[in-house]
Design an enzyme around this catalytic site. Structure first.
Site, mmCIF file in Angstrom:
data_model
loop_
_atom_site.group_PDB
_atom_site.id
_atom_site.type_symbol
_atom_site.label_atom_id
_atom_site.label_comp_id
_atom_site.label_asym_id
_atom_site.label_seq_id
_atom_site.Cartn_x
_atom_site.Cartn_y
_atom_site.Cartn_z
ATOM 1 N N ASP A 264 9.931 8.045 -75.674
ATOM 2 C CA ASP A 264 10.414 6.718 -76.060
ATOM 3 C C ASP A 264 9.295 5.773 -76.476
ATOM 4 O OD1 ASP A 264 13.136 7.232 -75.747
ATOM 5 O OD2 ASP A 264 13.083 6.760 -73.605
ATOM 6 N N ARG B 206 4.978 -1.542 -61.396
ATOM 7 C CA ARG B 206 5.334 -2.428 -62.522
ATOM 8 C C ARG B 206 4.579 -3.757 -62.537
ATOM 9 N NH1 ARG B 206 7.004 2.471 -62.897
ATOM 10 N NH2 ARG B 206 8.493 2.885 -64.548
ATOM 11 N N ASP C 32 13.437 -1.362 -63.580
ATOM 12 C CA ASP C 32 12.079 -1.516 -64.109
ATOM 13 C C ASP C 32 11.980 -2.594 -65.182
ATOM 14 O OD1 ASP C 32 10.873 0.325 -62.397
ATOM 15 O OD2 ASP C 32 11.505 2.012 -63.649
HETATM 16 N N1 ARG Z 1 15.290 3.785 -58.657
HETATM 17 C C1 ARG Z 1 13.876 3.694 -58.505
HETATM 18 C C2 ARG Z 1 13.416 2.263 -58.594
HETATM 19 O O1 ARG Z 1 14.145 1.445 -59.064
HETATM 20 C C3 ARG Z 1 13.140 4.619 -59.432
HETATM 21 C C4 ARG Z 1 12.967 4.173 -60.840
HETATM 22 C C5 ARG Z 1 12.333 5.244 -61.614
HETATM 23 N N2 ARG Z 1 11.970 4.770 -62.926
HETATM 24 C C6 ARG Z 1 12.033 5.527 -64.002
HETATM 25 N N3 ARG Z 1 11.714 4.954 -65.123
HETATM 26 N N4 ARG Z 1 12.422 6.785 -63.964
HETATM 27 O O2 ARG Z 1 12.342 1.924 -58.190
#
Ligand code: ARG
Length: 395
Positions: free
Chosen positions: A13, A92, A121
Site C-alpha cells: 500500500d 504510532r 492506527d
Molecule cells: N488491533 C491492534 C491495535 O489496534 C493491532 C493493529 C495492527 N495494525 C496493523 N496495521 N495491522 O493496536
C-alpha cells in the site's frame, strides 16, 4: 510543487502510494522508521526511490522506541482490556513525531500514512500529528482512494511499478520490538483456532524444552536493566528475553478486542518479552509500593492503557499520569525471578533494597513483632457499619 512526507513501510500500500501521491501533484519524501520490525529497510528505501520518491530514508528509532515507549508502557503494566500489551499502539506516536521532524527539515506541506479507515492506527497517527503540528495537512491515500487490494495490485501492474506482487500472505501483520499483531484471513472467524504458521517469535508450547527455565530480571526505578546478572541496553534486553521466553511458547494472546471506531475484532498477538516483563514488574511493585499508592496505580494503569490505545499519547492527561508513574517508580528497584515452562511464566521470587515486606510483621514463627491484641478494637470498628446496617435490616 507541494511536498509530502510519507510514513513508508515498504509494503504494497505505501509503495503504491508513492506514484499515486505523485499523480496528485506531490513530491514524495518517503520515511521508513525502524522500530524493530525486522525486514530489509535499505532495500525498501531503494525501492521507494525507484517508485519515484524524490527522497527516501530509513531512521533507526529502536533504542528510543524501547526506552521511551515500550518501557514507559512497562512502568504502567500496560495491557489494553487486561491482555494486549499495546504493541502497535506504542509505535504510532513515535513514528508521527519522527515524521514531523522530517516535515520541518524539508519544509513539507503534508504528511501521508497508509492506514485504512477501519482501524485504530489512523486515529493514533492523526491525533498525534494534530498534537505535534496542528496545521500540517494529513493525507490517507489507502483510506481515501477507495481501492481494494486487487485494485491496488492492478494499478501497480498497469504502471509497471517495481513491486513484487507474489501471492502475499492473507494476514495483516504489524511488528515492532515489543511484539507482533496479526489479523485478517481465517483469524476473522473468532471460533477458528490460529494456524501455527502465523507465529514468528513464539514456538508452539508442545515444542518447548522439557526443562523449565529460571530467569532473573533486574530493575532500577521501574526499568529493566539486566537479565541473569548481565546488564543490557533496552533493545538487547527485550531481544534476549524474547528469544528465551518465546522458545517456551509463552507470550501468545488470542483476544476479541474493542477498537476505538466501534468494531469488535479478533486479534492475535505474540509478545513474549513484553508479557514476561510486565509480570515481573507488576510483582516488584507489589513488594515495593505502599498499599494506597498500589491501589491507585492499578486503576491509573488501566486508564493509561486506554489512553494510549485510543491515540492520546500526546495528551495532558497521559502526561500527568506519566508524572505519577515516575514518582511511584522511584522505589521499584530489585530482582524478580521468573520460571518459564511450556506456555507458562510464573514469578517464583522477588527481592528489593526498597522492599516494604517486614518479616517481623508477617511471620507466624518466632520473632513476631505484630501485636495481635491491636486487631481486636480494629476489627470491631471496621465491622461497625455492617453491624449497624444489619440491626436495622432485622428490626
Ligand atoms: N488491533 C491492534 C491495535 O489496534 C493491532 C493493529 C495492527 N495494525 C496493523 N496495521 N495491522 O493496536
Amino acid at each position: 510543487m507541494k511536498k509530502v512526507v510519507l510514513a513508508y513501510s515498504g509494503g504494497l500500500d505505501t509503495s503504491v502510494a508513492i506514484p499515486w501521491l505523485g499523480d496528485q501533484g506531490y513530491e514524495v519524501y518517503a520515511v521508513a522508521i525502524d522500530v524493530g520490525q525486522g525486514g530489509d529497510l535499505p532495500a525498501a528505501v531503494a525501492r521507494a526511490k525507484a517508485l519515484g520518491a524524490v527522497d527516501a530514508r530509513a531512521i533507526d528509532a529502536r533504542q528510543e522506541f524501547a526506552r521511551d515507549f515500550a518501557f514507559a508502557a512497562l512502568k504502567m503494566n500496560a495491557l489494553y482490556q487486561g491482555r494486549y500489551p499495546l504493541v502497535s499502539a506504542l509505535s504510532r506516536p513515535l513514528i508521527a513525531r519522527l515524521l514531523i521532524d522530517v516535515v520541518e527539515q524539508v519544509g513539507a506541506d503534508a504528511v501521508a500514512h497508509g492506514c485504512t479507515g477501519k482501524g485504530n492506527d489512523q486515529v493514533r497517527f492523526e491525533v498525534s500529528l494534530a498534537a505535534l503540528a496542528p496545521d500540517v495537512e494529513v493525507l490517507a491515500p489507502v483510506r481515501d482512494w477507495g481501492m481494494t487490494r486487487a485494485d491496488t495490485i492492478a494499478y501497480a501492474e498497469s504502471r509497471s511499478l517495481p513491486i513484487t506482487t507474489t501471492k502475499s500472505s492473507p494476514y495483516s501483520v504489524d511488528e515492532n520490538l515489543w511484539g507482533r499483531s496479526i489479523e485478517c484471513g481465517v483469524l476473522e472467524d473468532p471460533w477458528a483456532a490460529p494456524p501455527d504458521d502465523i507465529f514468528a517469535s513464539t514456538a508452539a508450547a508442545a515444542d518447548a524444552p522439557g526443562e523449565p527455565l529460571d530467569i532473573q530480571i533486574g530493575f532500577e526505578r521501574g526499568i529493566p536493566v539486566s537479565v541473569d546478572h548481565e546488564m543490557l541496553d533496552p533493545v538487547a534486553l527485550v531481544d534476549a528475553l524474547e528469544k528465551k521466553v518465546g522458545a517456551y511458547g509463552y507470550g501468545r494472546v488470542d483476544i476479541v478486542e474493542d477498537r476505538l471506531v466501534g468494531i469488535k475484532s479478533r486479534e492475535i498477538y505474540e509478545a513474549p518479552a513484553a508479557l514476561a516483563l510486565i509480570a515481573a514488574h507488576a510483582d516488584l511493585e507489589a513488594l515495593t509500593l505502599e498499599r494506597a499508592v498500589a491501589r491507585e496505580k492499578r486503576s491509573l494503569d488501566a486508564r493509561w492503557a486506554d489512553l494510549v490505545y485510543e491515540g492520546l499519547w500526546f495528551s495532558p492527561l497521559k502526561e500527568a499520569i506519566d508524572a505519577f508513574a515516575d514518582t511511584t517508580q522511584r522505589h521499584v528497584t530489585g530482582d524478580v525471578r521468573l520460571r518459564i515452562t511450556a506456555g507458562g511464566c510464573l514469578v517464583t521470587g522477588r527481592r528489593s533494597p526498597e522492599s516494604l515486606y517486614d518479616l517481623e510483621l508477617a511471620t507466624y514463627d518466632e520473632g513476631d513483632s505484630f501485636d495481635q491484641s491491636d486487631a481486636v478494637g480494629f476489627v470491631k470498628l471496621w465491622g461497625l457499619p455492617s453491624k449497624v446496617h444489619a440491626r436495622r435490616a432485622r428490626s
